[in-house]
Design an enzyme around this catalytic site. Structure first.
Site, short mmCIF file in Angstrom:
data_model
loop_
_atom_site.label_atom_id
_atom_site.label_comp_id
_atom_site.label_asym_id
_atom_site.label_seq_id
_atom_site.Cartn_x
_atom_site.Cartn_y
_atom_site.Cartn_z
N ASP A 88 0.85 -1.20 0.00
CA ASP A 88 0.00 0.00 0.00
C ASP A 88 0.87 1.24 0.00
O ASP A 88 2.05 1.19 0.39
CB ASP A 88 -0.96 0.00 1.21
CG ASP A 88 -0.25 0.10 2.56
OD1 ASP A 88 0.83 -0.50 2.72
OD2 ASP A 88 -0.78 0.78 3.46
N GLU A 158 0.03 -0.94 5.89
CA GLU A 158 1.09 -0.33 6.71
C GLU A 158 0.86 1.17 6.87
O GLU A 158 1.02 1.72 7.96
CB GLU A 158 2.46 -0.60 6.09
CG GLU A 158 3.62 -0.40 7.06
CD GLU A 158 4.07 1.05 7.23
OE1 GLU A 158 4.70 1.36 8.24
OE2 GLU A 158 3.76 1.89 6.35
N1 BES Z 1 8.60 3.21 5.69
C1 BES Z 1 7.96 4.15 6.55
C2 BES Z 1 8.68 4.38 7.87
C3 BES Z 1 10.12 4.79 7.77
C4 BES Z 1 10.62 5.53 6.69
C5 BES Z 1 10.96 4.44 8.79
C6 BES Z 1 11.96 5.88 6.64
C7 BES Z 1 12.28 4.82 8.75
C8 BES Z 1 12.79 5.52 7.67
C9 BES Z 1 6.54 3.69 6.83
O1 BES Z 1 5.88 3.32 5.64
C10 BES Z 1 5.75 4.80 7.43
O2 BES Z 1 5.51 5.77 6.73
N2 BES Z 1 5.34 4.68 8.69
C11 BES Z 1 4.44 5.62 9.30
C12 BES Z 1 3.71 4.99 10.43
C13 BES Z 1 2.38 4.43 10.07
C14 BES Z 1 1.68 3.91 11.30
C15 BES Z 1 1.50 5.38 9.32
C16 BES Z 1 5.21 6.78 9.88
O3 BES Z 1 6.37 6.63 10.31
O4 BES Z 1 4.63 7.86 9.91
MN MN Z 2 7.02 2.11 4.44
MN MN Z 3 5.18 5.21 4.65
#
Ligand code: BES
Ligand code: MN
Ligand code: MN
Length: 463
Positions: A88, A158
């Site tokens: 996604d 995710e």
């Molecule tokens: N891949 C990201 C998180 C990420 C990016 C971690 C770069 C470390 C380095 C992930 O898809 C993301 O965007 N996570 C969200 C959390 C989610 C619960 C919406 C975030 O970190 O905001």
């Molecule tokens: Mn991600």
């Molecule tokens: Mn992300």
């Protein structure tokens, strides 16, 4: 390993074409209008896993978007690596800021990617990175060089908090049994400086609603006499920080693990230029908790940010109104040993306590996830370290990241397995923003590195 890398070399352009096809599917998990696209993306990945040679490939339903599963068990006595990723993507808006269609990938060089980068929503987060694993698996499998068992679990929620993945893991513990989890959904410093991410922040996400009068009022007839929920919300938000930019919610820092001076000194050795940071963001100074560096503020310290604030009249021109309601969405990034639900509760209690007379507040908890740390003396870490050292010609730097992947700590709880976060994106990839892109160098470097991870991990586990 020569055969695997030879296979990669020969199939390079097909790999790219197949990724571009995946990127054309607008699998936006947050938007119900894209429900069918989610299914199309899931079935595309299913077919990819199948043709790469995975068994038991299945699109498994959940109460939300489905999970794609596949595995290749070559010998039950060998170790098993579980690959996790997500298909996604974030909503592409604001669309007008994209230089090309977010779901019609184009390849263009950039300063950081002279060899070209793929511009499309999800190119770096996470379709491009997840796809590297499918291709690396295909190469190892087709050349007979797969050294251990592999399982794939690719989810579709995710970006909206993975609400159904916990129960799914709980219900399929046996199917998901593994020795290590490997994830490419993080980044490196630049294309010469590999990183293994050894920590993630947790997240506690709340929405607040402030209600004043029971209807919108004439701001002349009532202004000055009735609490304006926007004014009040702004005051309440401002009060969440003290003059040192510490968060004022009582108990907020109670469980925060203190990082030793030695470790802080070590982490601050990571390459970081404040000047370049300021210039990149076009700001004249950074702003954060007193006593900590920028690197520390975004990794070992918690934070609180409004993600959106709205209410009243926001259309063209002026409308004289004293609004009935004001809203804000607030994210708090957490560090070990803070707990997302506890922090949401502390927030709610505090917000209610500081509510002045004349308004009512409602705080809702939207979602959350826990922080995560990876020990660097684990086999998984060592294998990732050697693999990156092999393909970059330079050892990776262990670094914590400020982002969150809530499912990683959850896997640890449910499956009892640690995840190795070996991503290949750059901070400048503009993930979640307009013009997201992923370097071709990074895509191919990932496909080259992953088989080395499998090789070294299998070797380490044999000893
Ligand atoms: N891949 C990201 C998180 C990420 C990016 C971690 C770069 C470390 C380095 C992930 O898809 C993301 O965007 N996570 C969200 C959390 C989610 C619960 C919406 C975030 O970190 O905001
Ligand atoms: Mn991600
Ligand atoms: Mn992300």
């Amino acid at each position: 390993m020569d055969k695997t890398q030879g296979y990669n070399e020969k199939n390079k352009s097909r790999y790219l074409d197949e990724l571009l096809e995946l990127l054309r599917i607008p699998s936006v998990s947050a938007d119900p209008a894209h429900k069918d696209d989610m299914l199309t993306a899931a079935s595309y990945i299913k077919n990819q896993l199948k043709s790469a040679g995975a068994d038991r490939v299945e699109v498994m339903p959940t109460d939300g978007h489905p999970i794609v599963y596949g595995e290749r068990i070559i010998d039950p006595d060998l170790p098993t690596v579980l690959v996790y990723g997500h298909y996604d993507v974030q909503p592409p808006d604001p669309l007008e800021l994209w230089h090309s269609d977010p779901f019609d990938p184009v390849i263009k060089p950039t300063d950081k990617h002279p060899q070209g980068a793929i511009f499309a929503r999800g190119s770096s987060d996470d379709k491009g990175q997840m796809f590297m694993h499918i291709k690396a698996f295909e190469a190892m499998n087709k050349t007979g060089e797969l050294p251990c068992n592999v399982k794939f679990m690719i989810e579709g929620e995710e970006e909206v908090g993975s609400a159904h993945l916990g129960p799914f893991a709980e219900a399929h513990k046996d199917m998901l049994r593994c020795d290590v989890i490997v994830v490419s959904d993080t980044g490196i410093i630049d294309n010469q400086t590999p990183v293994i991410t050894v920590g993630l922040r947790g997240l506690s996400y709340v929405e607040v609603e402030v209600t004043g009068p029971n209807r919108d009022l004439h701001s002349g007839l009532y202004g000055g006499a009735v609490a304006n929920p926007i004014n009040i919300l702004a005051e309440m938000m401002a009060g969440l920080f003290d003059e040192d930019r510490k968060i004022t919610i009582p108990g907020f820092y109670d469980k925060v693990l203190t990082v030793s001076d030695a470790e802080r000194a070590e982490m601050n050795k990571a390459p970081f230029s404040l000047e370049a940071y300021l210039e990149d963001l076009d700001i004249n100074d950074v702003c954060g908790e007193a006593g900590y560096t920028t690197l520390e503020r975004t990794t070992i310290r918690p934070s609180l940010d409004a993600n959106g604030i709205w209410g009243g009249y926001t259309g063209e021109g002026a409308k004289t109104v004293l609004p009935s309601k004001a809203y804000a969405k607030i994210s708090m990034r957490l560090v070990p040993e803070q707990n997302s639900e506890e922090i949401a509760r502390l927030f709610k209690e505090h917000f209610e306590v500081i509510t002045p007379a004349g308004v009512k507040v409602k705080v809702s908890y939207l979602h959350g996830g826990e922080p995560y740390v990876m020990p660097i003396d684990s086999e998984g870490y060592k294998a990732g370290y050697r693999a990156m050292e092999q393909t970059f010609g330079k050892p990776p730097i262990p670094m914590r990241s400020g982002g969150s992947i809530p499912i990683i700590p959850l896997f640890e709880n449910v499956l009892g397995v640690k995840s190795i976060l070996m991503g290949f994106g750059l901070d400048s990839d503009l993930i979640h923003s307009p013009n997201e892109h992923f370097g071709l160098f990074n895509f191919y470097k990932g496909i080259e590195t992953i088989p080395w991870f499998f090789r070294y991990y299998s070797e380490l586990m044999r000893k």
